[in-house]
Write an enzyme that holds these catalytic residues in place. Structure first.
Site, PDB file in Angstrom:
ATOM      1  N   ARG A 118      -5.824   1.078   3.952  1.00 53.08           N
ATOM      2  CA  ARG A 118      -4.756   1.490   3.426  1.00 53.08           C
ATOM      3  C   ARG A 118      -4.541   0.793   2.204  1.00 53.08           C
ATOM      4  O   ARG A 118      -3.892   1.161   1.274  1.00 53.08           O
ATOM      5  CB  ARG A 118      -3.757   1.644   4.309  1.00 53.08           C
ATOM      6  CG  ARG A 118      -3.262   0.701   5.084  1.00 53.08           C
ATOM      7  CD  ARG A 118      -2.186   1.048   5.945  1.00 53.08           C
ATOM      8  NE  ARG A 118      -1.543  -0.188   6.764  1.00 53.08           N
ATOM      9  CZ  ARG A 118      -1.790  -0.874   7.767  1.00 53.08           C
ATOM     10  NH1 ARG A 118      -3.004  -0.307   8.404  1.00 53.08           N
ATOM     11  NH2 ARG A 118      -1.151  -1.749   8.384  1.00 53.08           N
ATOM     12  N   GLU A 166      -1.415  -6.822   7.372  1.00 55.03           N
ATOM     13  CA  GLU A 166       0.078  -6.596   7.839  1.00 55.03           C
ATOM     14  C   GLU A 166       0.037  -7.329   9.100  1.00 55.03           C
ATOM     15  O   GLU A 166      -0.714  -8.056   9.746  1.00 55.03           O
ATOM     16  CB  GLU A 166      -0.152  -5.010   8.505  1.00 55.03           C
ATOM     17  CG  GLU A 166       1.393  -4.627   8.833  1.00 55.03           C
ATOM     18  CD  GLU A 166       2.559  -4.838   8.209  1.00 55.03           C
ATOM     19  OE1 GLU A 166       2.966  -5.942   8.082  1.00 55.03           O
ATOM     20  OE2 GLU A 166       3.354  -3.621   7.676  1.00 55.03           O
ATOM     21  N   HIS A 171       0.894  -5.470   2.480  1.00 55.90           N
ATOM     22  CA  HIS A 171       1.563  -4.570   3.412  1.00 55.90           C
ATOM     23  C   HIS A 171       3.025  -5.353   3.347  1.00 55.90           C
ATOM     24  O   HIS A 171       3.240  -6.185   2.920  1.00 55.90           O
ATOM     25  CB  HIS A 171       0.682  -4.850   4.558  1.00 55.90           C
ATOM     26  CG  HIS A 171      -0.681  -4.466   4.565  1.00 55.90           C
ATOM     27  ND1 HIS A 171      -1.101  -3.471   5.026  1.00 55.90           N
ATOM     28  CD2 HIS A 171      -1.659  -5.351   4.424  1.00 55.90           C
ATOM     29  CE1 HIS A 171      -2.659  -3.313   5.081  1.00 55.90           C
ATOM     30  NE2 HIS A 171      -2.914  -4.590   4.779  1.00 55.90           N
ATOM     31  N   HIS A 219       0.794  -1.198   0.020  1.00 55.84           N
ATOM     32  CA  HIS A 219      -0.128   0.137  -0.154  1.00 55.84           C
ATOM     33  C   HIS A 219       0.799   1.167   0.032  1.00 55.84           C
ATOM     34  O   HIS A 219       2.153   1.230   0.229  1.00 55.84           O
ATOM     35  CB  HIS A 219      -0.974   0.048   1.202  1.00 55.84           C
ATOM     36  CG  HIS A 219      -0.119  -0.050   2.432  1.00 55.84           C
ATOM     37  ND1 HIS A 219       0.394   1.137   3.252  1.00 55.84           N
ATOM     38  CD2 HIS A 219       0.198  -0.842   3.391  1.00 55.84           C
ATOM     39  CE1 HIS A 219       1.100   0.981   4.226  1.00 55.84           C
ATOM     40  NE2 HIS A 219       0.956  -0.316   4.390  1.00 55.84           N
TER      41      HIS A 219
END
Length: 248
Positions: A60, A87, A182, A9
């Site tokens: 995100r 993430e 991520h 991202h």
């Protein structure tokens, strides 16, 4: 041959502030939005097209995907979201400034928390509001699967089986796949793809918003991988990620 494109991202509001983010659901910064658009433009310029997109449950990554697909004129593509591409969960470090944490605990300790393979950060308590089991977006995930903190090894344990069981079969059918995720979920896949030793993954830094391409043979052995970016600009972005955990 099979191609897979992965994008971390764009810069988030907490990346901008140099905070540990983990599963905290923060949005992109203005720069992050620009990076996401740039990623889509780069893919369009290089002639890439996709049949399906995989992303996490965190905005995100989702918003980066949306901006990139807009540039590709592919907003109609099917999108599959999974927490397994989230993430790494940074536990009780979430929300702390990385440089200030390095000043308090030492750069070596912060490097272990950020980049080691099997050392998790301090864990959340179960009644902490940051516990994903208490958050709406994870309500359909079995509570026993939801972490209170994770090492990269823990992230590998969820991301790699998801690739093997869900994404890889899709690629084997001939589908062109984009993953928007991520830094650490991509590091988990990179370690697996490249069969890296545990100690070698420490030095791997994934820049924001730059497409990473993996090419596999028919047996899904890696042929090569490369970023769609100028080498000098790529080096600068990687160094910026590496320096986040240093005392300012």
């Amino acid at each position: 041959m099979h191609k897979l494109v992965l994008i971390r991202h764009g810069e988030s509001e907490w990346n901008k502030l140099n905070l540990f983010t983990g599963w905290t659901d923060v949005d992109l910064s203005e720069k992050g939005e620009e990076e996401a658009h740039r990623a889509g433009k780069t893919l369009l310029k290089e002639g890439y097209d996709f049949d399906v997109v995989y992303t996490s449950l965190l905005k995100r990554a989702i918003h980066t995907m949306n901006f990139a697909l807009k540039e590709l004129d592919r907003e109609w593509l099917p999108v599959i979201k999974s927490w397994r591409l989230n993430e790494r969960h940074y536990g009780a470090l979430q929300g702390l400034n990385k440089a200030e944490t390095a000043a308090k605990y030492g750069e070596d300790q912060v490097k272990v928390w950020r980049r080691s393979y099997d050392v998790p950060p301090p864990s959340l308590k179960e009644d902490d509001p940051r516990n994903p089991a208490l958050q709406a977006q994870f309500r359909d995930v079995p509570k026993n699967d939801l972490p209170l903190a994770e090492s990269l090894k823990d992230t590998v344990k969820r991301a790699v089986p998801y690739f093997e069981n869900v994404i890889k079969p899709t690629m084997a059918e001939g589908k062109r796949v984009l993953i928007v995720a991520h830094g650490n979920s991509i590091r988990a896949l990179v370690k697996y793809f490249d069969q890296m030793k545990d100690e070698d993954i420490v030095a791997v830094n994934i820049p924001t918003g730059i497409p990473l391409v993996y090419e596999f043979d028919d047996n899904f052995k890696v042929i090569r991988h490369y970023y769609l970016a100028d080498e000098e600009a790529l080096k600068k972005e990687m160094e910026a990620v590496a320096n986040q955990g240093k005392v300012k």
